[in-house]
Design a protein around this motif. Structure first.
Motif, PDB file in Angstrom:
ATOM      1  N   GLN A 272      31.499  13.906  -6.722  1.00 51.31           N
ATOM      2  CA  GLN A 272      32.598  14.185  -7.654  1.00 51.31           C
ATOM      3  C   GLN A 272      32.400  15.569  -8.269  1.00 51.31           C
ATOM      4  N   ASP A 273      33.343  16.430  -7.975  1.00 51.43           N
ATOM      5  CA  ASP A 273      33.293  17.807  -8.456  1.00 51.43           C
ATOM      6  C   ASP A 273      34.701  18.193  -8.919  1.00 51.43           C
ATOM      7  N   PRO A 274      34.855  18.499 -10.226  1.00 45.99           N
ATOM      8  CA  PRO A 274      33.822  18.691 -11.245  1.00 45.99           C
ATOM      9  C   PRO A 274      33.185  17.378 -11.692  1.00 45.99           C
ATOM     10  N   ALA A 275      32.016  17.504 -12.328  1.00 48.64           N
ATOM     11  CA  ALA A 275      31.342  16.321 -12.841  1.00 48.64           C
ATOM     12  C   ALA A 275      32.241  15.628 -13.861  1.00 48.64           C
ATOM     13  N   PRO A 276      32.346  14.303 -13.788  1.00 49.07           N
ATOM     14  CA  PRO A 276      33.200  13.590 -14.748  1.00 49.07           C
ATOM     15  C   PRO A 276      32.646  13.657 -16.163  1.00 49.07           C
ATOM     16  N   LEU A 277      33.513  13.435 -17.134  1.00 50.03           N
ATOM     17  CA  LEU A 277      33.079  13.389 -18.536  1.00 50.03           C
ATOM     18  C   LEU A 277      32.070  12.258 -18.723  1.00 50.03           C
ATOM     19  N   PRO A 278      31.250  12.332 -19.795  1.00 45.27           N
ATOM     20  CA  PRO A 278      30.145  11.380 -19.948  1.00 45.27           C
ATOM     21  C   PRO A 278      30.541   9.906 -19.838  1.00 45.27           C
ATOM     22  N   TYR A 279      31.684   9.514 -20.394  1.00 48.27           N
ATOM     23  CA  TYR A 279      32.031   8.087 -20.373  1.00 48.27           C
ATOM     24  C   TYR A 279      32.338   7.576 -18.964  1.00 48.27           C
ATOM     25  N   LEU A 280      32.572   8.503 -18.016  1.00 48.24           N
ATOM     26  CA  LEU A 280      32.864   8.126 -16.637  1.00 48.24           C
ATOM     27  C   LEU A 280      31.649   8.252 -15.718  1.00 48.24           C
ATOM     28  N   ARG A 281      30.539   8.705 -16.246  1.00 53.26           N
ATOM     29  CA  ARG A 281      29.363   8.857 -15.400  1.00 53.26           C
ATOM     30  C   ARG A 281      28.709   7.494 -15.164  1.00 53.26           C
ATOM     31  N   CYS A 282      28.222   7.322 -13.942  1.00 51.07           N
ATOM     32  CA  CYS A 282      27.662   6.033 -13.544  1.00 51.07           C
ATOM     33  C   CYS A 282      26.264   6.254 -12.987  1.00 51.07           C
TER      34      CYS A 282
END
Length: 404
Positions: A272-282
């Motif tokens: 995933q690029d760009p990196a997702p916002l923190p709440y979407l990181r897994c």
């Protein structure tokens, strides 16, 4: 988990002890109740509960899986462990075998009561194809697409079990080149091959569900067909999203595959690029190596790979609740159309026929731009199980009927 079972046919065919999907069934003159698929049989869980073979908290005697789904992960895991024990230990055979019913003798019903229905748009291949079709001179992906899992709210009351006839919807549509809309049956009826995730445990209002809590809330997986009237959808979606073009019918498979059965199918999703916002990181890889197959009138039309989906189910769940909207038992989240990079991996007629400009040729010589009355669409899928086996997600099917 062992794959050996004393149930005839239970070690092959996709419905072995590594799977044990749940559903609701009935027989003539009997009330609907819960069962689990094993081989070519349905294990009557209500009867098993009454016989004291599985824990009895009135989970299984109703015509819905909702009571069991809300019980939570500990109950799901305990029951799964117990069923494996009962179906693999010959010592239990005499007590369990009377509660096995040939699946040909039962009617399979909608497995759960749907609370809310949300449908995502999470395949980059599907999103790029639709962008190229409708906006050939522009960037195919909207500017927000790689920032968040795009979705719309559907209609829970028209989520139907597999086999329910699909009545061709009527509505307003405007044919290209005509100045005014007309009313009538959809002329561009479509299917969308999807995977649905079913919530069991509710969440608190005002508090989002983090990606790491996915297993604690999601009970299992179904196959899903998001039937779409493309001409109604195109006219009404200016400026808002889908309404009548989607709300007439959504079909789901009869069996809910437990999330635990899909652990061996987990793979890394696309980067995933760009990196997702923190709440979407897994922190865990939640791509799923599911192999879908779409048939039109028994002829293979497409083989979409779920592993190529850009946004993962935990990310979809986190985004759906980040504004504080609470989960309810029976909430259904559609993955969005599953499409791969190759032409024979596209998950809907819109892509397969390139909006009708390049009709799809089936191997019986027939062609389709969109679905015709009498067409039967079947979506089925398999996934890798433990020990090199394959598990089945069953199938979802529907036949198109003319409007009343």
């Amino acid at each position: 988990m062992t794959t050996d079972t004393w149930v005839e046919g239970g070690s092959d065919g996709g419905f072995g002890v590594e799977n044990l999907p749940y559903g609701i069934f009935s027989r003539p003159g009997e009330l609907p109740r819960a069962g689990a698929a094993i081989g070519g049989h349905v294990l009557d869980l209500a009867a098993m509960s009454a016989a004291g073979l599985v824990e009895d908290r009135r989970y299984f005697a109703s015509g819905s899986l909702n009571a069991f789904m809300v019980a939570g992960r500990a109950a799901w895991e305990a029951n799964r462990t117990r069923l494996v024990e009962l179906l693999t230990d010959e010592a239990y055979r005499d007590r369990v075998e009377p509660h096995l019913i040939p699946v040909t003798d039962v009617e399979l019903l909608r497995p759960f009561e749907v609370a809310d229905y949300v449908d995502f748009y999470s395949s980059e291949h599907h999103a790029r194809n639709t962008g190229r079709i409708f906006r050939p001179r522009d960037e195919p992906l909207p500017s927000n697409w790689k920032r968040l899992p795009v979705a719309y709210h559907g209609r829970s009351g028209t989520v139907y079990p597999s086999g329910t006839p699909i009545i061709r919807p009527c509505g307003q549509r405007r044919t290209p080149g005509e100045p005014e809309p007309t009313f009538g049956p959809s002329l561009r009826l479509d299917f969308e091959a999807e995977v649905g995730f079913v919530a069991g445990v509710p969440s608190v209002a005002g508090r989002g569900v983090p990606t790491g809590a996915f297993r604690d809330h999601v009970f299992g997986v179904v196959l899903l067909n998001d039937w779409s009237a493309r001409d109604l959808q195109a006219w009404e979606s200016r400026p808002l999203g889908p309404f009548l073009g989607k709300s007439f019918a959504t079909s789901i498979s009869s069996w809910v595959v437990p999330l635990a059965a899909l652990e061996p199918a987990r793979v890394s999703p696309p980067v995933q690029d760009p990196a997702p916002l923190p709440y979407l990181r897994c922190d865990e890889p939640w791509g799923l190596d599911l192999h879908l197959e779409v048939l039109i009138n028994g002829r293979v039309a497409s083989r979409p790979p779920f592993a190529s989906m850009y946004w993962t189910p935990p990310q979809q769940l986190a985004h759906a609740t980040v504004n504080g909207a609470p989960l309810r038992t029976g909430d259904l989240f559609g993955s969005g159309t599953v499409s791969g990079p190759d032409p024979d991996q596209r998950g809907c007629m819109l892509e397969l026929s390139w909006d009708g400009r390049e009709p799809l040729k089936l191997d019986d010589g027939t062609e389709r731009s969109f679905l015709e009355d009498g067409d039967t669409v079947t979506i089925r899928a398999q996934a890798p199980g433990a020990s090199g086996s394959r598990i089945s997600l069953g199938e979802v099917t529907g036949t198109v009927h003319p409007p009343h």
